[in-house]
Design a protein around this motif. Structure first.
Motif, short mmCIF file in Angstrom:
data_model
loop_
_atom_site.label_atom_id
_atom_site.label_comp_id
_atom_site.label_asym_id
_atom_site.label_seq_id
_atom_site.Cartn_x
_atom_site.Cartn_y
_atom_site.Cartn_z
N GLU A 6 0.86 -1.18 0.00
CA GLU A 6 0.00 0.00 0.00
C GLU A 6 0.90 1.24 0.00
N VAL A 7 0.69 2.15 -0.96
CA VAL A 7 1.45 3.40 -1.02
C VAL A 7 0.48 4.55 -0.88
N GLU A 8 0.73 5.42 0.11
CA GLU A 8 -0.18 6.54 0.38
C GLU A 8 0.14 7.73 -0.53
N GLN A 9 -0.84 8.60 -0.68
CA GLN A 9 -0.66 9.82 -1.48
C GLN A 9 0.52 10.63 -0.93
N GLY A 10 1.41 11.04 -1.82
CA GLY A 10 2.52 11.89 -1.43
C GLY A 10 3.72 11.16 -0.86
N GLU A 11 3.65 9.86 -0.72
CA GLU A 11 4.77 9.11 -0.15
C GLU A 11 5.91 8.94 -1.16
N PHE A 12 7.12 8.86 -0.63
CA PHE A 12 8.29 8.48 -1.43
C PHE A 12 8.66 7.07 -0.98
N VAL A 13 8.38 6.10 -1.83
CA VAL A 13 8.60 4.70 -1.50
C VAL A 13 9.74 4.15 -2.35
N VAL A 14 10.68 3.48 -1.70
CA VAL A 14 11.82 2.91 -2.41
C VAL A 14 11.74 1.39 -2.37
N PHE A 15 11.81 0.77 -3.56
CA PHE A 15 11.97 -0.68 -3.67
C PHE A 15 13.47 -0.97 -3.71
N VAL A 16 13.96 -1.75 -2.77
CA VAL A 16 15.39 -2.02 -2.71
C VAL A 16 15.62 -3.51 -2.56
N GLY A 17 16.74 -3.95 -3.09
CA GLY A 17 17.10 -5.36 -2.99
C GLY A 17 18.23 -5.66 -3.94
N PRO A 18 18.81 -6.84 -3.84
CA PRO A 18 19.94 -7.19 -4.71
C PRO A 18 19.49 -7.39 -6.16
N SER A 19 20.44 -7.41 -7.07
CA SER A 19 20.12 -7.66 -8.48
C SER A 19 19.37 -8.98 -8.62
N GLY A 20 18.31 -8.96 -9.44
CA GLY A 20 17.54 -10.17 -9.68
C GLY A 20 16.43 -10.43 -8.68
N CYS A 21 16.18 -9.47 -7.76
CA CYS A 21 15.16 -9.72 -6.73
C CYS A 21 13.74 -9.43 -7.23
N GLY A 22 13.61 -8.77 -8.41
CA GLY A 22 12.29 -8.51 -8.99
C GLY A 22 11.81 -7.08 -8.89
N LYS A 23 12.66 -6.18 -8.38
CA LYS A 23 12.18 -4.81 -8.15
C LYS A 23 11.86 -4.07 -9.44
N SER A 24 12.68 -4.20 -10.49
CA SER A 24 12.38 -3.53 -11.76
C SER A 24 11.18 -4.16 -12.44
N THR A 25 11.05 -5.47 -12.33
CA THR A 25 9.87 -6.15 -12.90
C THR A 25 8.60 -5.65 -12.21
N LEU A 26 8.66 -5.48 -10.90
CA LEU A 26 7.50 -4.97 -10.16
C LEU A 26 7.13 -3.57 -10.63
N LEU A 27 8.14 -2.73 -10.86
CA LEU A 27 7.87 -1.38 -11.35
C LEU A 27 7.22 -1.42 -12.73
N ARG A 28 7.67 -2.34 -13.57
CA ARG A 28 7.12 -2.46 -14.93
C ARG A 28 5.68 -2.99 -14.90
N VAL A 29 5.36 -3.83 -13.92
CA VAL A 29 3.98 -4.30 -13.75
C VAL A 29 3.09 -3.13 -13.33
N ILE A 30 3.59 -2.27 -12.43
CA ILE A 30 2.82 -1.09 -12.01
C ILE A 30 2.59 -0.17 -13.21
N ALA A 31 3.63 -0.01 -14.03
CA ALA A 31 3.54 0.89 -15.19
C ALA A 31 2.67 0.32 -16.30
#
Length: 325
Positions: A25-50
């Motif tokens: 859950e991300v609230e209005q106005g929040e700055f949320v960072v997805f962090v983790g090692p290479s290959g953990c899925g963070k960029s894929t998750l961003l692409r799913v959101i987009a």
């Protein structure tokens, strides 16, 4: 109303599951960072959101609306990529305004939005230049400006600083933090750099192998990590892990001890042999062996410590973390 809600999101490529039951859950106005090692899925998750990747299962809600079947251009998002992705034949002003022209925004409003974004990002002197005439930091600011002018509901930033040198990373990081405050915008930021995560985020989402390990504020995760992975990932130098049996208390768990909480103490419980010393000016990092276990000690200031020297180390028991299997 939440700016972004992810409910039980899965993503698979063939038989390979990349995202596994992600709920955030991300609230209005929040700055949320997805962090983790290479290959953990963070960029894929961003692409799913987009909407650049389709979720295999689960729901993506933006601004309270289910958007699983909504194309990227209709989701009210703007994305900043690791590569600047600027059009080489267009100058800065036209790179920033192109999407608005394609959306049919009036010339007067385009000029106003470009001028405002240019002011925020200190690009006024570069509007007539072409990408080839800009430094890496300036190109990244143009890419951010192109997102700003669209006035999106959600900014998605995919490792935007990874192509910059160390000094530019720091200055651009400050610019992004300042921009977030000025716009009062909701931002999702992907990085593998835990320093960026700690310094930028209102909330950090730590990912490993496609799963969420922990969600919380930077200090919550730093002071109360949910598990050994989170404890070791956040913090520089990284947390030390030692068998609790070294403390001669019969405990079978692992203890975690941050380098900055260890100090030189003639009567301390740990005997260590120095392997290497990093003199950083303001700090001294000492890498030493406690029996068969490597330990990093972060000492404030400058210390005349040499390899092979024997040290006795102490710590405040209140700063210990305990981890079971």
């Amino acid at each position: 109303m939440s700016a972004l809600t992810l409910k039980n999101v899965y993503k698979a490529f063939g038989d390979t599951e990349v995202l596994k039951d992600i709920s955030i859950e991300v609230e209005q106005g929040e700055f949320v960072v997805f962090v983790g090692p290479s290959g953990c899925g963070k960029s894929t998750l961003l692409r799913v959101i987009a909407g650049l990747e389709e979720a295999t299962a689960g729901e993506v809600h933006i601004d309270g609306k289910l958007v699983n079947t909504v194309p990227p251009s209709k989701r009210g998002i703007a994305m900043v990529f690791q590569s600047y992705a600027l059009y080489p034949h267009l100058n800065v002003a036209n790179n920033m305004s192109l999407a608005l022209k394609q959306e049919g925004v009036s010339k007067a409003e385009i000029a106003e939005r470009v001028q405002e974004a240019s002011r925020m990002l200190q690009l006024d002197d570069y509007l007539k230049r072409f990408p080839s005439e800009l430094s890496g930091g300036q190109r990244q600011r143009v890419a951010i400006g192109r997102a700003v002018v669209r006035q999106p509901k959600l900014f998605l930033l995919d490792e935007p600083l990874s192509n910059l040198d160390a000094a530019l990373r720091v200055s651009t990081r400050l610019e992004i933090a300042s921009l977030h405050k000025q716009l009062d915008a909701t931002m999702i930021y992907v990085t593998h750099d835990q320093t960026e995560a700690m310094t930028l985020a209102d909330k950090i989402v730590v990912l490993r192998d496609g799963r969420v390990e922990q969600v919380g504020s930077p200090m919550e995760l730093y002071n109360k990590p949910a598990n050994k992975f989170v404890a070791g990932f956040l913090g520089s130098p990284a947390m030390n892990f030692l068998p609790a049996s070294l403390l001669k208390d019969g405990d079978t768990r692992v203890i975690g001890l941050r380098p900055e909480y260890i100090y030189l103490d003639e009567n301390g419980p740990l005997s260590a042999k120095v392997q290497h010393v990093e003199q950083l000016g303001g700090d001294t990092n000492v890498i030493a062996m406690v029996g068969e276990h490597m330990v990093t000690v972060r000492l404030f200031g400058q210390h005349a410590i040499a390899p092979n020297q024997q040290l006795t180390l102490g710590f405040d028991p209140a700063t210990l973390h305990y981890f079971d299997e």
